[in-house]
Scaffold this active site. Structure first.
Site, PDB file in Angstrom:
ATOM      1  N   HIS A  83       0.822  -1.218   0.000  1.00 33.25           N
ATOM      2  CA  HIS A  83       0.000   0.000   0.000  1.00 33.25           C
ATOM      3  C   HIS A  83       0.854   1.265   0.000  1.00 33.25           C
ATOM      4  O   HIS A  83       0.375   2.326  -0.374  1.00 33.25           O
ATOM      5  CB  HIS A  83      -1.024  -0.026   1.148  1.00 33.25           C
ATOM      6  CG  HIS A  83      -0.526   0.410   2.474  1.00 33.25           C
ATOM      7  ND1 HIS A  83      -0.168  -0.450   3.479  1.00 33.25           N
ATOM      8  CD2 HIS A  83      -0.320   1.654   2.971  1.00 33.25           C
ATOM      9  CE1 HIS A  83       0.224   0.246   4.526  1.00 33.25           C
ATOM     10  NE2 HIS A  83       0.146   1.524   4.256  1.00 33.25           N
ATOM     11  N   ASP A 136      -0.120  -7.480   1.813  1.00 29.06           N
ATOM     12  CA  ASP A 136       0.434  -6.118   1.780  1.00 29.06           C
ATOM     13  C   ASP A 136       1.970  -6.173   1.742  1.00 29.06           C
ATOM     14  O   ASP A 136       2.648  -5.966   2.742  1.00 29.06           O
ATOM     15  CB  ASP A 136      -0.050  -5.347   3.011  1.00 29.06           C
ATOM     16  CG  ASP A 136       0.088  -3.847   2.853  1.00 29.06           C
ATOM     17  OD1 ASP A 136       0.508  -3.390   1.774  1.00 29.06           O
ATOM     18  OD2 ASP A 136      -0.223  -3.133   3.837  1.00 29.06           O
ATOM     19  N   SER A 233       4.343   2.375   8.075  1.00 26.65           N
ATOM     20  CA  SER A 233       4.011   1.254   7.195  1.00 26.65           C
ATOM     21  C   SER A 233       5.213   0.720   6.447  1.00 26.65           C
ATOM     22  O   SER A 233       6.083   1.481   6.031  1.00 26.65           O
ATOM     23  CB  SER A 233       2.976   1.672   6.159  1.00 26.65           C
ATOM     24  OG  SER A 233       1.717   1.630   6.742  1.00 26.65           O
TER      25      SER A 233
END
Ligand code: ARG
Length: 275
Positions: A83, A136, A233
């Site tokens: 992402h 992810d 992230s």
């Protein structure tokens, strides 16, 4: 010029296979007080596998363009979250971002030091599901190798580092309050690996995602307080000296009953080392 996807992937798979931890008990580093929410500063020299993913073109130069984290699993291979490379995060198609690089060995994003290495190739998991957040994962191939001591081994399936209750640390330059206060220097927070049952109960499926055992893991403190947050992230979750997760998603940051959810590294290992 980008090489064909399958060739790039095969090259990355070879390097990743070599990076899987031998099934030995490795003493875990002494846990100091911890990124992130409820974390504390750490020295990147003690965690050189924690790198920043950056683009000054997309994110400006104030924090050297940092926008996500990554984990070094081979001298030229960095794992991050799919992402992170989405249109939503980059604000532009990945193909148009020409200055994507990783920053290694630099604590303070506003200082010099360490090295900035260009990303030569990007593989984004085409199976990444932005509704559940499953898969992810993205694999970056660097233009120049990082020193061998930057590499962290990945924990394969069955490794005790995945056991519920295991102490882990998450690293990043992300938001430290949940209010957009991005860290200038690397931080880490101490969290615990939670059971699949607890993770499923926390995230049976909502607007933020769905916890899926086998491909995700969740970690935190059930009472909240310590967690990764925006900007972390793709960054590493480490237990027993091995990489077990990449920061992926969560509802809010550090909230009771909403632990952080991570891409499970054993799945990455299984996928890339299959015969
Ligand atoms: N999606 C966020 C990012 O792009 C990371 C969120 C992690 N959230 C959490 N509560 N652990 O940086």
């Amino acid at each position: 010029m980008r090489r064909p996807l399958n060739r790039r992937l095969r090259a990355a798979a070879v390097l990743i296979a070599a990076a899987v931890a031998a099934p030995l008990a490795v003493p875990s580093p002494a846990a100091a007080d911890g990124v992130v929410i409820g974390g504390s500063p750490v020295q990147v020299s003690d965690s050189p596998w924690a790198v920043a993913l950056a683009s000054r073109d997309r994110f400006g130069g104030t924090r050297a363009g940092q926008f996500c984290g990554g984990a070094v699993v081979a001298p030229t291979i960095v794992l991050t979250a799919a992402h992170c490379l989405s249109m939503e995060v980059l604000g532009a198609p990945l193909e148009t971002v020409d200055d994507l690089h990783v920053i290694a060995g630099r604590n303070d994003l506003k200082a010099a030091g360490g090295r900035e290495v260009a990303v030569r190739d990007v593989w984004v998991n085409e199976e990444y599901d932005s509704f559940t957040n499953a898969g992810d994962l993205a694999i970056l191939t660097l233009d120049k190798p990082l020193p061998a001591d930057h590499v962290i081994p990945m924990a394969p399936a069955g490794d005790r580092a995945y056991d519920a209750g295991t102490a882990a640390r998450v690293y990043g330059w992300g938001d430290t309050t949940g209010q957009g206060d991005y860290a200038r220097s690397l931080r880490a927070a101490r969290v615990r690996v939670l059971s699949d049952a607890a993770c499923e109960a926390a995230y049976p499926g909502n607007a933020d995602g769905t916890y899926l055992r086998g491909v995700m893991l969740c970690a935190g403190e059930m009472e909240g307080g310590r967690d990764a947050c925006q900007g972390d992230s793709g960054g590493p979750l480490v237990a027993r000296g091995r990489l077990i997760g990449l920061v992926s998603w969560g509802s809010g940051c550090g909230q009771a009953g909403s632990p952080g959810v991570y891409t499970r590294i054993s799945e990455v290992v299984a996928r890339f080392t299959a015969p």
